[in-house]
Design an enzyme around this catalytic site. Structure first.
Site, PDB file in Angstrom:
ATOM      1  N   ARG A   1     -46.653 -11.180  21.961  1.00 59.44           N
ATOM      2  CA  ARG A   1     -44.914 -11.074  21.737  1.00 59.44           C
ATOM      3  C   ARG A   1     -44.795 -11.367  20.223  1.00 59.44           C
ATOM      4  NH1 ARG A   1     -40.769 -12.250  26.171  1.00 59.44           N
ATOM      5  NH2 ARG A   1     -41.035 -10.445  27.538  1.00 59.44           N
TER       6      ARG A   1
ATOM      7  N   LYS B   1     -25.416  35.201  31.156  1.00 63.25           N
ATOM      8  CA  LYS B   1     -24.965  35.845  29.792  1.00 63.25           C
ATOM      9  C   LYS B   1     -24.043  35.090  29.115  1.00 63.25           C
ATOM     10  CE  LYS B   1     -26.019  39.208  27.161  1.00 63.25           C
ATOM     11  NZ  LYS B   1     -25.609  40.777  27.536  1.00 63.25           N
ATOM     12  N   HIS B   2     -24.162  34.551  27.894  1.00 62.28           N
ATOM     13  CA  HIS B   2     -23.492  33.788  27.259  1.00 62.28           C
ATOM     14  C   HIS B   2     -22.697  32.468  27.981  1.00 62.28           C
ATOM     15  CE1 HIS B   2     -23.290  36.671  24.021  1.00 62.28           C
ATOM     16  NE2 HIS B   2     -22.782  37.591  24.884  1.00 62.28           N
TER      17      HIS B   2
ATOM     18  N   ASN C   1     -11.087  29.114  33.895  1.00 62.86           N
ATOM     19  CA  ASN C   1     -10.821  29.106  35.329  1.00 62.86           C
ATOM     20  C   ASN C   1     -12.097  30.191  35.910  1.00 62.86           C
ATOM     21  OD1 ASN C   1      -8.365  27.568  35.507  1.00 62.86           O
ATOM     22  ND2 ASN C   1      -7.470  29.419  34.374  1.00 62.86           N
TER      23      ASN C   1
ATOM     24  N   HIS D   1     -15.987  23.274  31.236  1.00 58.00           N
ATOM     25  CA  HIS D   1     -15.441  24.052  29.789  1.00 58.00           C
ATOM     26  C   HIS D   1     -16.720  24.103  28.818  1.00 58.00           C
ATOM     27  CE1 HIS D   1     -11.779  22.237  31.884  1.00 58.00           C
ATOM     28  NE2 HIS D   1     -11.205  23.311  31.282  1.00 58.00           N
TER      29      HIS D   1
END
Length: 538
Positions: A76, A289-290, A432, A538
């Site tokens: 150490r 996709k995306h 949504n 999101h």
């Protein structure tokens, strides 16, 4: 306390006469040390590093010769000494510093090659707490930071990947290293210690269940520099954190060119979604996709799951990402190559499947070795102007037995199974989100709209388009179930789903107008369940 600079200009070239080597990662160590010795550099080392060099026939001084103090406390304490740090931090052009070195018998150290105790690997390997703590390096970061601070006179290496170019620079400059290289190595050194400290502090926060520590650090290791980001005018790079979770960061790329920024984002979304489905229970396929699914299905085998996922939206699937939860087989691979696909990711692929896919040179095939655990806790990070948003991964799950039937009619067994499937998919659709499902396959997906009713209408419209492609008289939303990632704020979204043919609805509930929505369902004879769990994405 304010520290005032003595303003000694950094020399363009620094002669390397003495090097301190102390590494846990011994890749390339012997060749590097031999190259230094051949350039007339004296080698100083510690413990296991010294033993490895001596075994290779190199002459090495023990660091205790510089400190006059033995290694103690199981290693150490060995380099935390003025004999080391004075040699690293001394300003060579400062008379006072030189006098102090002479008075205390301190010698210059012109180069350090140090990589740290394998803390990240120890945590990833599931070690016990005592072992993890013992792998928190103290002396290493201290030496790295000291040497990097004094980069005007000292070169600091923290990665074996830099050994070769340092030896090349020494040869080109007749035993010296240029300032530009010393500065670059110093920047790399501080980034490495920052990432290391981030890993240590992150482990403590997790171990102590600190949800919001006062300071939060994040670090990563460069995996790839990309041609560009989401768009050609944006720069981008991919960093890995050492998290052992199976996925795009740890996967092996078996064929195809480097993944783009968008490829990585979409492939991660695809694999995380398909990991929701237990491979022991059913085969699953997700086409992305995306960052949104355009088709998801489960089946008895991958070929069946792929075909049914593709039927949801063949137009959007073109150029998409395909993920599976089982080893990819030859029959399924033969179907995939009929349509342009950017990336396939799966836990494994048979030799026959690999051979079939190899004919498509631009198709990337990624193998993860295992599926991700959808229940595993982890953090996600999103940057905003001036800050970071940090939250736990959405690992929430509601079992069918916990669904709350709120309508006069209860769902039948088939509807109930489709509800559970559709709600798992909706969790991975940008809010949504509206998902229509029938017999374990999506038949219409509406994503990322500003109103829920628009998502319901778009999903239904896509089902109509798919029916035309498949030559069906009616869209497959007829008799389907519909899942919503959050509550219906008004009955209009539900009415759009009923108009599309949905016979059962799954949603979190919790709206001020829940009763209006329930009444609309009852009037149409539609079954509805509440989950009590929202899945905004999101």
């Amino acid at each position: 306390m304010t520290v005032v600079s003595k303003n000694h200009p950094a020399p363009e070239l620094v002669r390397i006469r003495r090097a301190l080597l102390s590494v846990s990662d011994k890749r390339g160590l012997v060749d590097f040390a031999r190259g230094l010795a051949d350039a007339g550099v004296e080698l100083v080392s510690t413990g296991g590093t010294r033993s490895a060099l001596e075994k290779a026939g190199l002459t090495v001084r023990d660091v205790s010769e510089l400190t006059g103090f033995p290694e103690i406390m199981d290693g150490r304490v060995k380099t935390l000494h003025p004999g080391v740090h004075g040699g690293l931090l001394a300003i060579r052009d400062d008379a006072e510093h030189q006098a102090a070195m002479q008075e205390h018998g301190i010698v210059d150290i012109d180069l350090v090659a140090i990589n740290l105790y394998p803390f990240e690997q120890t945590v990833a390997g599931g070690a016990d707490k005592a072992t993890i703590v013992e792998n928190i390096d103290i002396g290493g970061p201290a030496m790295i930071r000291a040497a990097a601070k004094n980069h005007a006179y000292v070169a600091t290496l923290t990665d074996p990947d830099d050994y070769e170019r340092v030896l090349a620079a020494l040869a080109e400059q007749n035993g010296s290293l240029p300032l530009a290289l010393r500065q670059e190595l110093a920047a790399l050194a501080y980034a490495r210690t920052a990432a290391y400290d981030a890993a240590v502090s992150g482990w403590f926060a997790q171990d102590l269940a600190l949800e919001a520590p006062r300071h939060r650090a994040f670090g990563g290791h460069l995996h790839d520099v990309m041609r560009y980001g989401e768009n050609p005018h944006q720069q981008a790079a991919f960093y890995t954190t050492g998290d052992p979770r199976p996925g795009v960061a740890s996967a092996t790329l078996l064929q195809g060119k480097q993944l783009s920024y968008n490829n990585i984002n979409d492939t991660d979304a695809a694999f995380e979604l398909v990991s929701e489905f237990d491979a022991a229970t059913s085969a699953a396929c997700a086409i992305i996709k995306h960052a949104n699914p355009c088709g998801v299905a489960v089946g008895d085998n991958l070929g069946d799951a792929y075909r049914r996922a593709l039927e949801c939206d063949q137009t959007s699937a073109f150029g998409g990402i395909v993920a599976f939860n089982r080893q990819l087989d030859a029959q399924t691979a033969s179907e995939i190559v009929k349509l342009f696909t950017e990336v396939i990711i799966a836990p494994d692929a048979s030799e026959e499947a690999r051979q079939i896919l190899s004919a498509k040179k631009n198709l990337r095939l990624m193998i993860t070795g295992a599926m991700a655990d959808p229940r595993q806790a982890a953090m996600t990070v999103k940057s905003v102007s001036g800050g970071l948003l940090v939250q736990g991964r959405d690992n929430g799950h509601v079992a069918p037995e916990d669904f709350k039937v709120v309508t006069q009619r209860a769902p039948d067994a088939r509807e109930l199974a489709d509800m559970a499937f559709a709600f798992q998919v909706a969790k991975h659709v940008k809010s949504n989100a509206i998902v229509y499902a029938l017999n374990g396959a999506t038949v219409g997906i509406g994503a990322g709209q500003m109103s829920r009713v628009d998502s319901a209408r778009i999903a239904a419209r896509k089902a109509v388009d798919a029916a035309e492609v498949l030559g069906l008289e009616t869209p497959r939303t007829k008799g389907s179930v519909v899942a919503s990632d959050a509550f219906f704020p008004f009955a209009d979204g539900l009415l759009s789903a009923i108009e599309a043919g949905a016979t059962a609805v799954i949603q979190p509930g919790g709206s001020m107008r829940d009763q209006d929505v329930i009444d609309a369902a009852d009037e149409a004879g539609v079954a509805m369940v509440f989950t009590g769990m929202r899945h905004f994405r999101h």
